[in-house]
Each structure stands twice: as structure tokens, then as C-alpha cells.
Design a protein around this motif. Structure first.
Motif, mmCIF file in Angstrom:
data_model
loop_
_atom_site.group_PDB
_atom_site.id
_atom_site.type_symbol
_atom_site.label_atom_id
_atom_site.label_comp_id
_atom_site.label_asym_id
_atom_site.label_seq_id
_atom_site.Cartn_x
_atom_site.Cartn_y
_atom_site.Cartn_z
ATOM 1 N N THR A 1 24.406 45.153 -58.195
ATOM 2 C CA THR A 1 23.408 44.983 -57.154
ATOM 3 C C THR A 1 22.097 44.572 -57.812
ATOM 4 O OG1 THR A 1 24.427 46.663 -55.750
ATOM 5 C CG2 THR A 1 22.128 46.114 -55.310
ATOM 6 N N VAL A 2 21.588 43.425 -57.423
ATOM 7 C CA VAL A 2 20.364 42.901 -58.010
ATOM 8 C C VAL A 2 19.182 43.334 -57.152
ATOM 9 C CG1 VAL A 2 19.103 40.817 -58.648
ATOM 10 C CG2 VAL A 2 21.574 40.945 -59.043
ATOM 11 N N LYS A 3 18.400 44.272 -57.674
ATOM 12 C CA LYS A 3 17.262 44.789 -56.916
ATOM 13 C C LYS A 3 15.989 43.990 -57.156
ATOM 14 C CE LYS A 3 19.067 49.499 -56.813
ATOM 15 N NZ LYS A 3 18.817 50.930 -57.169
ATOM 16 N N LYS A 4 15.912 43.355 -58.314
ATOM 17 C CA LYS A 4 14.762 42.502 -58.620
ATOM 18 C C LYS A 4 15.253 41.376 -59.510
ATOM 19 C CE LYS A 4 13.036 45.270 -62.544
ATOM 20 N NZ LYS A 4 14.163 46.229 -62.600
ATOM 21 N N PRO A 5 14.544 40.237 -59.552
ATOM 22 C CA PRO A 5 15.019 39.072 -60.303
ATOM 23 C C PRO A 5 15.380 39.366 -61.755
ATOM 24 C CG PRO A 5 13.217 38.419 -58.890
ATOM 25 C CD PRO A 5 13.308 39.919 -58.780
ATOM 26 N N ALA A 6 14.573 40.189 -62.445
ATOM 27 C CA ALA A 6 14.849 40.461 -63.854
ATOM 28 C C ALA A 6 16.181 41.171 -64.060
ATOM 29 C CB ALA A 6 13.712 41.272 -64.468
ATOM 30 N N ASP A 7 16.682 41.853 -63.019
ATOM 31 C CA ASP A 7 17.994 42.490 -63.132
ATOM 32 C C ASP A 7 19.096 41.457 -63.341
ATOM 33 O OD1 ASP A 7 16.843 44.966 -62.652
ATOM 34 O OD2 ASP A 7 17.398 45.006 -60.528
ATOM 35 N N LEU A 8 18.891 40.280 -62.786
ATOM 36 C CA LEU A 8 19.914 39.244 -62.832
ATOM 37 C C LEU A 8 20.001 38.586 -64.201
ATOM 38 C CD1 LEU A 8 22.009 37.468 -61.402
ATOM 39 C CD2 LEU A 8 20.127 35.958 -60.702
ATOM 40 N N SER A 9 18.877 38.112 -64.720
ATOM 41 C CA SER A 9 18.934 37.291 -65.940
ATOM 42 C C SER A 9 17.681 37.447 -66.780
ATOM 43 C CB SER A 9 19.141 35.824 -65.569
ATOM 44 O OG SER A 9 18.223 35.398 -64.572
ATOM 45 N N GLY A 10 17.044 38.616 -66.706
ATOM 46 C CA GLY A 10 15.848 38.896 -67.487
ATOM 47 C C GLY A 10 16.180 39.672 -68.738
ATOM 48 N N GLY A 11 16.676 39.003 -69.728
ATOM 49 C CA GLY A 11 17.113 39.607 -70.980
ATOM 50 C C GLY A 11 18.286 38.815 -71.513
ATOM 51 N N PRO A 12 18.429 38.703 -72.830
ATOM 52 C CA PRO A 12 19.480 37.838 -73.396
ATOM 53 C C PRO A 12 20.889 38.263 -73.017
ATOM 54 C CG PRO A 12 18.391 39.130 -75.115
ATOM 55 C CD PRO A 12 17.576 39.286 -73.872
ATOM 56 N N GLY A 13 21.163 39.572 -72.991
ATOM 57 C CA GLY A 13 22.486 40.021 -72.599
ATOM 58 C C GLY A 13 22.765 39.797 -71.128
ATOM 59 N N LYS A 14 21.758 40.014 -70.292
ATOM 60 C CA LYS A 14 21.922 39.819 -68.842
ATOM 61 C C LYS A 14 22.214 38.363 -68.512
ATOM 62 C CE LYS A 14 18.807 43.608 -67.554
ATOM 63 N NZ LYS A 14 17.515 43.946 -66.902
ATOM 64 N N LEU A 15 21.447 37.458 -69.115
ATOM 65 C CA LEU A 15 21.652 36.041 -68.762
ATOM 66 C C LEU A 15 23.012 35.558 -69.244
ATOM 67 C CD1 LEU A 15 21.210 33.576 -71.111
ATOM 68 C CD2 LEU A 15 18.958 34.621 -71.145
ATOM 69 N N CYS A 16 23.468 36.064 -70.388
ATOM 70 C CA CYS A 16 24.781 35.640 -70.868
ATOM 71 C C CYS A 16 25.893 36.136 -69.951
ATOM 72 C CB CYS A 16 25.008 36.119 -72.299
ATOM 73 S SG CYS A 16 24.155 35.114 -73.543
ATOM 74 N N ARG A 17 25.748 37.343 -69.418
ATOM 75 C CA ARG A 17 26.746 37.826 -68.464
ATOM 76 C C ARG A 17 26.683 37.028 -67.168
ATOM 77 N NH1 ARG A 17 27.467 44.434 -68.892
ATOM 78 N NH2 ARG A 17 28.421 44.394 -70.966
ATOM 79 N N ALA A 18 25.470 36.714 -66.715
ATOM 80 C CA ALA A 18 25.312 35.972 -65.464
ATOM 81 C C ALA A 18 25.836 34.550 -65.568
ATOM 82 C CB ALA A 18 23.842 35.953 -65.061
ATOM 83 N N LEU A 19 25.901 34.020 -66.786
ATOM 84 C CA LEU A 19 26.362 32.643 -66.986
ATOM 85 C C LEU A 19 27.712 32.572 -67.704
ATOM 86 C CD1 LEU A 19 22.965 31.041 -68.074
ATOM 87 C CD2 LEU A 19 24.098 30.820 -65.860
ATOM 88 N N ARG A 20 28.324 33.726 -67.912
ATOM 89 C CA ARG A 20 29.614 33.796 -68.612
ATOM 90 C C ARG A 20 29.547 33.086 -69.970
ATOM 91 N NH1 ARG A 20 34.507 33.352 -64.088
ATOM 92 N NH2 ARG A 20 34.123 35.400 -63.157
ATOM 93 N N ILE A 21 28.532 33.419 -70.724
ATOM 94 C CA ILE A 21 28.385 32.893 -72.075
ATOM 95 C C ILE A 21 28.884 33.935 -73.057
ATOM 96 C CG2 ILE A 21 26.709 32.224 -73.847
ATOM 97 C CD1 ILE A 21 24.984 31.068 -71.578
ATOM 98 N N ASP A 22 29.827 33.549 -73.916
ATOM 99 C CA ASP A 22 30.334 34.453 -74.937
ATOM 100 C C ASP A 22 30.567 33.665 -76.219
ATOM 101 O OD1 ASP A 22 32.746 33.040 -74.608
ATOM 102 O OD2 ASP A 22 33.575 34.538 -73.247
#
Length: 226
Positions: free
Chosen positions: A136-157
Motif C-alpha cells: 500500500t503506497v501511502k506517499k510517493p516516496a513509499d513507491l520509489s524513494g530509495g534505491p531498493g524501492k525503485l528497483c523493486r518497483a521496476l523489477r530491476i535485479d
């Protein structure tokens, strides 16, 4: 763009020309602010996702004590940092979070820019990213505000480690976005690198002022002009 409004529309953002190769030729310290406002494109089985880069960190060569390649260290993990600019460097931290870096500068000169935060360009992009995050994304930074978060949001591995970012149509590439000269950029020390000693407090993190996707806002951040 608010991630909570992800389902409000599905318009696709049009593709743009590839990022200028001149940026990849710069040192990481020079390239890091220039990457702000540029577009990161991830091709998935569900469609392309386009994001605006809003936060970066510079890791500047063999002399930088914060860099994995400090002292010219060449290992199986760091060898990609010695590639020519335009290569992706993806590594795993804490055994669970991936981090995406853009290798810059000349071959055998290990520079890399960590992508710390991105902003989806359209509601459709945000919708896909939310589904990949599975939270559940409560604020924008929850989605892709941080290197680990953005990689999960974009399926980067690590399967994307060593791919070229200057080739369109692959799994990941960079396109031109806003001119950095037009952006309100600030600089501050990098995050969580106390081991870097005298390099730990250098203002080598760059981000867009007041952007809600930025991972950490520093009250002492200073304005930066490209």
C-alpha cells in the motif's frame, strides 16, 4: 504525479531520444546532477515503464572511500565499474535489496552514479510500479524513494547487471528528459556511508528540491547549478 492516483488514467508517455552520450563520458560527480530529470525506461512483459530520475549519488573513482572500487579494487562484483560509461551496475545489499548504478567516465576509470529515486511519468507507469511493489503506497516516496524501492518497483535485479543503457529496446535504457539547467537542484551528503571517512560528508548527493519521491530531504541541503 501521485502514486495513489495510479488508476486515474493509462496514457502512455511518448518515447524520447536516447540520453546524450556525452553524459556517460563525464566523471560521476559531473554526471550525477546531469542525470536528474532524465528518463529511465524499463521494458517489462506488462509494457514499458518510464520514470523521471529525481535523486542521484556520485561515487567518484578509485580515490573515493565510499566507492566499491576504492583503491582500484577489482573483484567479480566491481569489474563492471571499470567498463566504459553507459553500462548498468546492479548489486545486492543486505541480501535483499538491489541498487541500480549508471557507470560513467572512461574504461578502467571506475565511476558510477547511484540512482536513488525516480518518479513515474504517467498514472499507467505508477500503476505498474505499485503492482510490482505489492504494498500500500501511502506517499510517493513509499513507491520509489530509495534505491531498493525503485528497483523493486521496476523489477530491476542482477540479471540486468552489465547491460548497456545507451541501447533502446532492451530491458533497460535512458532517454532524454528535462534539461538539468532548468531544474531546481540541491546537493547534500550521501546516505549511510560512515565508512567513507573524510568522503562521507562531501555533498555528492543531488536531488530535485521538494520532489515528493526523493528518499531523504536534508534541511542543510544547498542549491546547485549545473
Amino acid at each position: 504525479m501521485n502514486a495513489n492516483n495510479a488508476a486515474s488514467g493509462r496514457e502512455a508517455f511518448p518515447s524520447s531520444p536516447l540520453l546524450s552520450p556525452e553524459i556517460y563520458a563525464h566523471t560521476a560527480l559531473r554526471a550525477a546532477p546531469l542525470l536528474l530529470g532524465q528518463h529511465l525506461v524499463r521494458r517489462t512483459e506488462d509494457g514499458d515503464i518510464r520514470c523521471r530520475i529525481v535523486e542521484t549519488e556520485s561515487y567518484g573513482g578509485a580515490e573515493d572511500k565510499g566507492s566499491h572500487a576504492y583503491g582500484g579494487r577489482r573483484t567479480a562484483r566491481t569489474e563492471v565499474m571499470f567498463s566504459s560509461g553507459g553500462t548498468a551496475y546492479v548489486y545486492l545489499i543486505y541480501g535483499m535489496y538491489h541498487c541500480l548504478n549508471v557507470v560513467t567516465a572512461a574504461q578502467d576509470d571506475p565511476h558510477a552514479v547511484l540512482i536513488r529515486a525516480v518518479e513515474p511519468l504517467t498514472p499507467a507507469d505508477a500503476e505498474r510500479m505499485v503492482s510490482y511493489r505489492g504494498i500500500t503506497v501511502k506517499k510517493p516516496a513509499d513507491l520509489s524513494g530509495g534505491p531498493g524501492k525503485l528497483c523493486r518497483a521496476l523489477r530491476i535485479d542482477k540479471s540486468l547487471n552489465e547491460i548497456r543503457l545507451d541501447v533502446p529496446g532492451g530491458p533497460l535504457w535512458l532517454e532524454q528528459g528535462a534539461s538539468p539547467e532548468t531544474l531546481d537542484i540541491v546537493q547534500a551528503p550521501r546516505i549511510n556511508i560512515p565508512y567513507a571517512e573524510e568522503y562521507a560528508e562531501l555533498p555528492w548527493r543531488f536531488y530535485l528540491r521538494n520532489n515528493p519521491y526523493v528518499s531523504v530531504n536534508d534541511k542543510q541541503a544547498s542549491s546547485f547549478r549545473v
